[in-house]
Scaffold this motif. Structure first.
Motif, PDB file in Angstrom:
ATOM      1  N   ASP A 181       9.227   6.223  -3.084  1.00 28.59           N
ATOM      2  CA  ASP A 181       9.580   6.233  -4.506  1.00 28.59           C
ATOM      3  C   ASP A 181       9.264   4.876  -5.130  1.00 28.59           C
ATOM      4  O   ASP A 181      10.156   4.066  -5.404  1.00 28.59           O
ATOM      5  N   VAL A 182       7.976   4.613  -5.295  1.00 25.66           N
ATOM      6  CA  VAL A 182       7.491   3.379  -5.919  1.00 25.66           C
ATOM      7  C   VAL A 182       6.416   3.808  -6.914  1.00 25.66           C
ATOM      8  O   VAL A 182       5.562   4.626  -6.593  1.00 25.66           O
ATOM      9  N   SER A 183       6.459   3.254  -8.114  1.00 24.75           N
ATOM     10  CA  SER A 183       5.505   3.657  -9.152  1.00 24.75           C
ATOM     11  C   SER A 183       4.066   3.304  -8.770  1.00 24.75           C
ATOM     12  O   SER A 183       3.821   2.363  -8.004  1.00 24.75           O
ATOM     13  N   LYS A 184       3.131   4.049  -9.324  1.00 22.18           N
ATOM     14  CA  LYS A 184       1.705   3.791  -9.079  1.00 22.18           C
ATOM     15  C   LYS A 184       1.348   2.373  -9.521  1.00 22.18           C
ATOM     16  O   LYS A 184       0.610   1.677  -8.821  1.00 22.18           O
ATOM     17  N   GLU A 185       1.880   1.936 -10.634  1.00 22.89           N
ATOM     18  CA  GLU A 185       1.599   0.597 -11.155  1.00 22.89           C
ATOM     19  C   GLU A 185       2.080  -0.479 -10.169  1.00 22.89           C
ATOM     20  O   GLU A 185       1.410  -1.481  -9.944  1.00 22.89           O
ATOM     21  N   ARG A 186       3.242  -0.247  -9.601  1.00 27.19           N
ATOM     22  CA  ARG A 186       3.796  -1.208  -8.639  1.00 27.19           C
ATOM     23  C   ARG A 186       2.950  -1.227  -7.362  1.00 27.19           C
ATOM     24  O   ARG A 186       2.679  -2.286  -6.804  1.00 27.19           O
ATOM     25  N   LEU A 187       2.525  -0.050  -6.912  1.00 32.30           N
ATOM     26  CA  LEU A 187       1.695   0.022  -5.706  1.00 32.30           C
ATOM     27  C   LEU A 187       0.346  -0.655  -5.919  1.00 32.30           C
ATOM     28  O   LEU A 187      -0.190  -1.287  -5.012  1.00 32.30           O
ATOM     29  N   GLU A 188      -0.203  -0.535  -7.129  1.00 29.54           N
ATOM     30  CA  GLU A 188      -1.497  -1.162  -7.420  1.00 29.54           C
ATOM     31  C   GLU A 188      -1.437  -2.679  -7.322  1.00 29.54           C
ATOM     32  O   GLU A 188      -2.438  -3.329  -7.047  1.00 29.54           O
ATOM     33  N   LYS A 189      -0.250  -3.255  -7.539  1.00 26.41           N
ATOM     34  CA  LYS A 189      -0.072  -4.706  -7.483  1.00 26.41           C
ATOM     35  C   LYS A 189       0.520  -5.176  -6.164  1.00 26.41           C
ATOM     36  O   LYS A 189       0.775  -6.359  -5.979  1.00 26.41           O
ATOM     37  N   ALA A 190       0.744  -4.253  -5.233  1.00 25.40           N
ATOM     38  CA  ALA A 190       1.393  -4.579  -3.962  1.00 25.40           C
ATOM     39  C   ALA A 190       0.546  -5.527  -3.124  1.00 25.40           C
ATOM     40  O   ALA A 190      -0.681  -5.455  -3.142  1.00 25.40           O
ATOM     41  N   PRO A 191       1.215  -6.400  -2.370  1.00 27.94           N
ATOM     42  CA  PRO A 191       0.466  -7.284  -1.468  1.00 27.94           C
ATOM     43  C   PRO A 191      -0.118  -6.469  -0.315  1.00 27.94           C
ATOM     44  O   PRO A 191       0.596  -5.728   0.349  1.00 27.94           O
ATOM     45  N   GLY A 192      -1.401  -6.571  -0.120  1.00 27.20           N
ATOM     46  CA  GLY A 192      -2.069  -5.828   0.942  1.00 27.20           C
ATOM     47  C   GLY A 192      -2.933  -6.756   1.767  1.00 27.20           C
ATOM     48  O   GLY A 192      -2.973  -7.968   1.535  1.00 27.20           O
ATOM     49  N   PHE A 193      -3.624  -6.180   2.726  1.00 24.79           N
ATOM     50  CA  PHE A 193      -4.491  -6.978   3.588  1.00 24.79           C
ATOM     51  C   PHE A 193      -5.634  -6.120   4.098  1.00 24.79           C
ATOM     52  O   PHE A 193      -5.573  -4.894   4.083  1.00 24.79           O
ATOM     53  N   ASP A 194      -6.665  -6.803   4.534  1.00 26.14           N
ATOM     54  CA  ASP A 194      -7.850  -6.141   5.076  1.00 26.14           C
ATOM     55  C   ASP A 194      -7.566  -5.675   6.500  1.00 26.14           C
ATOM     56  O   ASP A 194      -6.893  -6.364   7.266  1.00 26.14           O
ATOM     57  N   ALA A 195      -8.066  -4.514   6.849  1.00 29.20           N
ATOM     58  CA  ALA A 195      -7.819  -3.933   8.172  1.00 29.20           C
ATOM     59  C   ALA A 195      -8.282  -4.847   9.303  1.00 29.20           C
ATOM     60  O   ALA A 195      -7.743  -4.798  10.405  1.00 29.20           O
ATOM     61  N   ASP A 196      -9.274  -5.699   9.045  1.00 28.63           N
ATOM     62  CA  ASP A 196      -9.775  -6.610  10.072  1.00 28.63           C
ATOM     63  C   ASP A 196      -9.087  -7.971  10.067  1.00 28.63           C
ATOM     64  O   ASP A 196      -9.373  -8.819  10.914  1.00 28.63           O
ATOM     65  N   HIS A 197      -8.208  -8.208   9.104  1.00 30.72           N
ATOM     66  CA  HIS A 197      -7.546  -9.504   8.970  1.00 30.72           C
ATOM     67  C   HIS A 197      -6.068  -9.303   8.632  1.00 30.72           C
ATOM     68  O   HIS A 197      -5.649  -9.489   7.487  1.00 30.72           O
ATOM     69  N   TRP A 198      -5.299  -8.960   9.636  1.00 25.81           N
ATOM     70  CA  TRP A 198      -3.873  -8.740   9.447  1.00 25.81           C
ATOM     71  C   TRP A 198      -3.172 -10.074   9.186  1.00 25.81           C
ATOM     72  O   TRP A 198      -3.576 -11.102   9.726  1.00 25.81           O
ATOM     73  N   PRO A 199      -2.116 -10.056   8.382  1.00 25.67           N
ATOM     74  CA  PRO A 199      -1.347 -11.286   8.150  1.00 25.67           C
ATOM     75  C   PRO A 199      -0.573 -11.654   9.415  1.00 25.67           C
ATOM     76  O   PRO A 199      -0.373 -10.825  10.303  1.00 25.67           O
ATOM     77  N   SER A 200      -0.113 -12.881   9.466  1.00 28.67           N
ATOM     78  CA  SER A 200       0.732 -13.305  10.574  1.00 28.67           C
ATOM     79  C   SER A 200       2.133 -12.770  10.321  1.00 28.67           C
ATOM     80  O   SER A 200       2.851 -13.264   9.458  1.00 28.67           O
ATOM     81  N   MET A 201       2.496 -11.766  11.061  1.00 29.48           N
ATOM     82  CA  MET A 201       3.817 -11.164  10.872  1.00 29.48           C
ATOM     83  C   MET A 201       4.923 -12.039  11.439  1.00 29.48           C
ATOM     84  O   MET A 201       6.090 -11.733  11.311  1.00 29.48           O
ATOM     85  N   GLU A 202       4.531 -13.163  12.057  1.00 30.02           N
ATOM     86  CA  GLU A 202       5.501 -14.148  12.536  1.00 30.02           C
ATOM     87  C   GLU A 202       5.963 -15.049  11.394  1.00 30.02           C
ATOM     88  O   GLU A 202       6.947 -15.763  11.532  1.00 30.02           O
ATOM     89  N   ASP A 203       5.256 -15.023  10.281  1.00 29.24           N
ATOM     90  CA  ASP A 203       5.541 -15.872   9.129  1.00 29.24           C
ATOM     91  C   ASP A 203       6.743 -15.314   8.378  1.00 29.24           C
ATOM     92  O   ASP A 203       6.659 -14.275   7.730  1.00 29.24           O
TER      93      ASP A 203
END
Length: 122
Positions: A82-104
């Motif tokens: 239950d998140v608006s399309k507008e909110r999802l469009e601005k969501a922080p994402g990442f490239d499938a080949d460059h995952w963020p450091s989930m330890e951060d």
């Protein structure tokens, strides 16, 4: 004869969650779950990694979404987000080949804040 206990919050294998479709409350398809990320210390599910597919026309971009942001619809075997399309469009994402450091810790806090969820570790 064996009897299997079935209840609403029964445990489920991660492999059964991966690939499960995601829809909004209107029933519109958003994408699917690509991965489940588990905190090895607590055993809790930290995130579902989601691809929104054609819904947002974002290509192969992935999104870490707190698992608590989803509601499971048993009858349709899908997760409701239950998140608006507008909110999802601005969501922080990442490239499938460059995952963020989930330890951060700050990255983790930012993701949970974005979806207005309490961090799973608190």
């Amino acid at each position: 004869m064996s009897h299997q206990l079935k209840f609403a919050n029964s445990p489920v294998k991660a492999s059964n969650i991966i690939g499960t479709p995601i829809a909004n409350p209107k029933g519109e398809s958003l994408g699917d779950i690509k991965e489940v990320v588990i905190d090895p210390n607590s055993g809790r599910v930290a995130y579902a990694v989601v691809s929104f597919g054609g819904f947002l026309s974002m290509g192969e971009k992935l999104f870490a979404i707190p698992f608590s942001a989803f509601e499971y619809n048993l009858s349709k075997n899908q997760y409701i987000l239950d998140v608006s399309k507008e909110r999802l469009e601005k969501a922080p994402g990442f490239d499938a080949d460059h995952w963020p450091s989930m330890e951060d810790e700050q990255w983790n806090r930012d993701v949970y804040d974005y979806y207005d969820r309490s961090p799973y570790w608190e």
